[in-house]
Design a protein around this motif. Structure first.
Motif, PDB file in Angstrom:
ATOM      1  N   ASP A  88      25.982  30.997  31.199  1.00 29.07           N
ATOM      2  CA  ASP A  88      25.485  31.079  32.706  1.00 29.07           C
ATOM      3  C   ASP A  88      26.524  29.991  33.398  1.00 29.07           C
ATOM      4  O   ASP A  88      25.937  28.969  33.404  1.00 29.07           O
ATOM      5  CB  ASP A  88      24.117  30.622  32.577  1.00 29.07           C
ATOM      6  N   LEU A  89      27.268  30.796  34.017  1.00 32.37           N
ATOM      7  CA  LEU A  89      28.408  29.779  34.819  1.00 32.37           C
ATOM      8  C   LEU A  89      27.886  29.495  36.042  1.00 32.37           C
ATOM      9  O   LEU A  89      28.616  28.689  36.934  1.00 32.37           O
ATOM     10  CB  LEU A  89      29.838  30.467  35.066  1.00 32.37           C
ATOM     11  N   GLU A  90      26.768  29.919  36.551  1.00 31.28           N
ATOM     12  CA  GLU A  90      26.001  29.389  37.733  1.00 31.28           C
ATOM     13  C   GLU A  90      25.104  28.138  37.547  1.00 31.28           C
ATOM     14  O   GLU A  90      24.534  27.730  38.612  1.00 31.28           O
ATOM     15  CB  GLU A  90      25.006  30.424  38.409  1.00 31.28           C
ATOM     16  N   HIS A 104      33.730  26.596  33.125  1.00 30.76           N
ATOM     17  CA  HIS A 104      33.854  27.091  34.459  1.00 30.76           C
ATOM     18  C   HIS A 104      35.237  27.469  35.120  1.00 30.76           C
ATOM     19  O   HIS A 104      35.670  28.227  35.727  1.00 30.76           O
ATOM     20  CB  HIS A 104      33.250  26.179  35.428  1.00 30.76           C
ATOM     21  N   MET A 105      36.312  26.593  34.288  1.00 26.40           N
ATOM     22  CA  MET A 105      37.686  26.858  34.610  1.00 26.40           C
ATOM     23  C   MET A 105      38.490  27.223  33.242  1.00 26.40           C
ATOM     24  O   MET A 105      38.275  26.214  32.401  1.00 26.40           O
ATOM     25  CB  MET A 105      38.283  25.747  35.511  1.00 26.40           C
ATOM     26  N   LEU A 106      39.066  28.296  33.024  1.00 21.26           N
ATOM     27  CA  LEU A 106      40.012  28.342  31.711  1.00 21.26           C
ATOM     28  C   LEU A 106      41.471  28.236  32.380  1.00 21.26           C
ATOM     29  O   LEU A 106      41.819  28.962  33.250  1.00 21.26           O
ATOM     30  CB  LEU A 106      39.621  29.632  31.134  1.00 21.26           C
ATOM     31  N   ILE A 107      42.067  27.427  31.825  1.00 22.33           N
ATOM     32  CA  ILE A 107      43.656  27.330  32.009  1.00 22.33           C
ATOM     33  C   ILE A 107      44.402  27.826  30.943  1.00 22.33           C
ATOM     34  O   ILE A 107      44.309  27.355  29.845  1.00 22.33           O
ATOM     35  CB  ILE A 107      44.088  25.628  32.569  1.00 22.33           C
ATOM     36  N   LEU A 108      45.194  28.951  31.019  1.00 24.32           N
ATOM     37  CA  LEU A 108      46.184  29.352  30.028  1.00 24.32           C
ATOM     38  C   LEU A 108      47.425  29.183  30.252  1.00 24.32           C
ATOM     39  O   LEU A 108      48.388  29.898  30.829  1.00 24.32           O
ATOM     40  CB  LEU A 108      45.886  30.983  29.983  1.00 24.32           C
ATOM     41  N   LEU A 149      34.278  32.646  36.537  1.00 29.15           N
ATOM     42  CA  LEU A 149      35.374  31.903  36.010  1.00 29.15           C
ATOM     43  C   LEU A 149      36.236  31.783  36.744  1.00 29.15           C
ATOM     44  O   LEU A 149      36.769  32.893  37.209  1.00 29.15           O
ATOM     45  CB  LEU A 149      35.321  32.545  34.683  1.00 29.15           C
ATOM     46  N   GLU A 150      36.807  30.481  36.861  1.00 32.88           N
ATOM     47  CA  GLU A 150      38.287  30.349  37.543  1.00 32.88           C
ATOM     48  C   GLU A 150      39.312  30.485  36.445  1.00 32.88           C
ATOM     49  O   GLU A 150      39.196  29.538  35.579  1.00 32.88           O
ATOM     50  CB  GLU A 150      38.300  29.125  38.375  1.00 32.88           C
ATOM     51  N   PRO A 206      30.040  25.215  40.027  1.00 33.24           N
ATOM     52  CA  PRO A 206      30.734  25.463  41.155  1.00 33.24           C
ATOM     53  C   PRO A 206      30.126  26.651  41.689  1.00 33.24           C
ATOM     54  O   PRO A 206      29.628  27.612  41.272  1.00 33.24           O
ATOM     55  CB  PRO A 206      32.210  26.039  40.643  1.00 33.24           C
ATOM     56  N   GLU A 207      30.303  26.579  43.267  1.00 34.77           N
ATOM     57  CA  GLU A 207      29.581  27.642  44.077  1.00 34.77           C
ATOM     58  C   GLU A 207      30.425  28.841  44.289  1.00 34.77           C
ATOM     59  O   GLU A 207      30.123  29.763  44.763  1.00 34.77           O
ATOM     60  CB  GLU A 207      29.065  26.889  45.284  1.00 34.77           C
ATOM     61  N   GLU A 208      31.798  28.496  44.352  1.00 39.17           N
ATOM     62  CA  GLU A 208      32.797  29.499  44.810  1.00 39.17           C
ATOM     63  C   GLU A 208      33.965  29.669  43.796  1.00 39.17           C
ATOM     64  O   GLU A 208      35.146  30.258  44.148  1.00 39.17           O
ATOM     65  CB  GLU A 208      33.646  28.831  46.109  1.00 39.17           C
ATOM     66  N   PHE A 209      33.670  29.461  42.312  1.00 41.97           N
ATOM     67  CA  PHE A 209      34.868  29.811  41.547  1.00 41.97           C
ATOM     68  C   PHE A 209      34.635  31.491  41.198  1.00 41.97           C
ATOM     69  O   PHE A 209      33.753  31.993  41.632  1.00 41.97           O
ATOM     70  CB  PHE A 209      34.690  29.056  40.241  1.00 41.97           C
ATOM     71  N   GLY A 210      35.831  31.765  40.771  1.00 44.22           N
ATOM     72  CA  GLY A 210      35.923  33.069  40.261  1.00 44.22           C
ATOM     73  C   GLY A 210      37.250  33.754  40.453  1.00 44.22           C
ATOM     74  O   GLY A 210      37.407  34.908  40.378  1.00 44.22           O
TER      75      GLY A 210
END
Length: 234
Positions: free
Chosen positions: A143-145, A159-163, A191-192, A36-40
């Motif tokens: 490396d999340l990029e 790239h995405m972590l759901i808790l 990281l989202e 992803p280019e816009e996660f975080g």
């Protein structure tokens, strides 16, 4: 073609530039590992309405469809007598490349006098907290990029972590609000991080989140005695 026709055609093209897909009907495409280019961002999903877990899992599905790596760690999701051992969402996630999950919830619900052991609830919540830190450390080292292998372990980074239901665990004082804030502080920039659960407003988190969604109940069949339904609730 007249000047008026040319002007109309140009106006339409310019208008379509502002529509999703520029006016083209989207079609399913093969999934290729991507980054992803816009996660975080930090997201919070809370409220007394049905759909918090459903919404976050659906967002994970969307991310996986773009080739991103997603992992869901569930707190407090052990189930109850109204829910069968099989879960439709687990079956679906297991069939999707790039999506994984783990459940550290104890059977039953804390404080509900359902026969489950309260000490076990606390131990499972603490185990979930420790596991969340491990996953964040792994994401920080990755490396999340860059694309991540859809078949890779979450220890290789996501790239995405759901808790899921972590806010409920904090609301029930099985973990401290400060523990949740530490997780937010430990999040790597790309990281989202998605936090869900709790019927109570997580005031301690609101200024730290980029997206806050309240899922509010207006009507629920459980109030009329309807038990959980396969395919809708589990």
């Amino acid at each position: 073609m007249t000047d008026d026709d040319t002007e109309t055609s140009t106006d339409r093209v310019e208008a379509l530039e502002n529509t999703p897909g520029r006016g083209q009907t989207p079609h399913a495409q093969p999934i290729e590992p991507s980054a992803p280019e816009e996660f975080g961002l930090v997201q919070i999903w809370w409220g007394d309405g049905k759909g918090k877990t459903t919404a976050t899992m659906g967002m994970g599905l969307r991310a996986v469809g773009h080739g991103y790596r997603v992992h869901m760690l569930q707190f407090m999701k052990g189930g109850a007598s109204s829910v069968d051992a099989v879960r439709g969402e687990y079956n679906a996630i297991a069939a999707l490349p790039g999506y994984s999950y783990e459940n550290l919830g104890h059977y039953g619900w804390h404080g509900m006098a359902d026969g489950s052991d309260e000490a076990d609830h606390a131990a499972q919540a603490q185990a979930g907290l420790e596991r969340a830190h491990e996953l964040l450390e792994a994401a920080t080292a990755a490396d999340l990029e860059a694309p991540l292998s859809p078949d890779g372990d979450p220890e290789d980074g996501v790239h995405m972590l759901i808790l899921d239901e972590i806010l409920y665990a904090a609301d029930r004082e099985l973990i401290a609000p400060a523990d949740v804030l530490e997780l937010v502080d430990a999040k790597p920039p790309n990281l989202e991080l998605v936090l869900s659960g709790s019927h109570e407003r997580p005031d301690y988190l609101l200024e730290r989140a980029d997206l806050v969604t309240r899922v509010e109940k207006e009507r629920h069949p459980i109030d009329d005695g309807q038990r959980a339904r396969m395919g809708a609730e589990f």
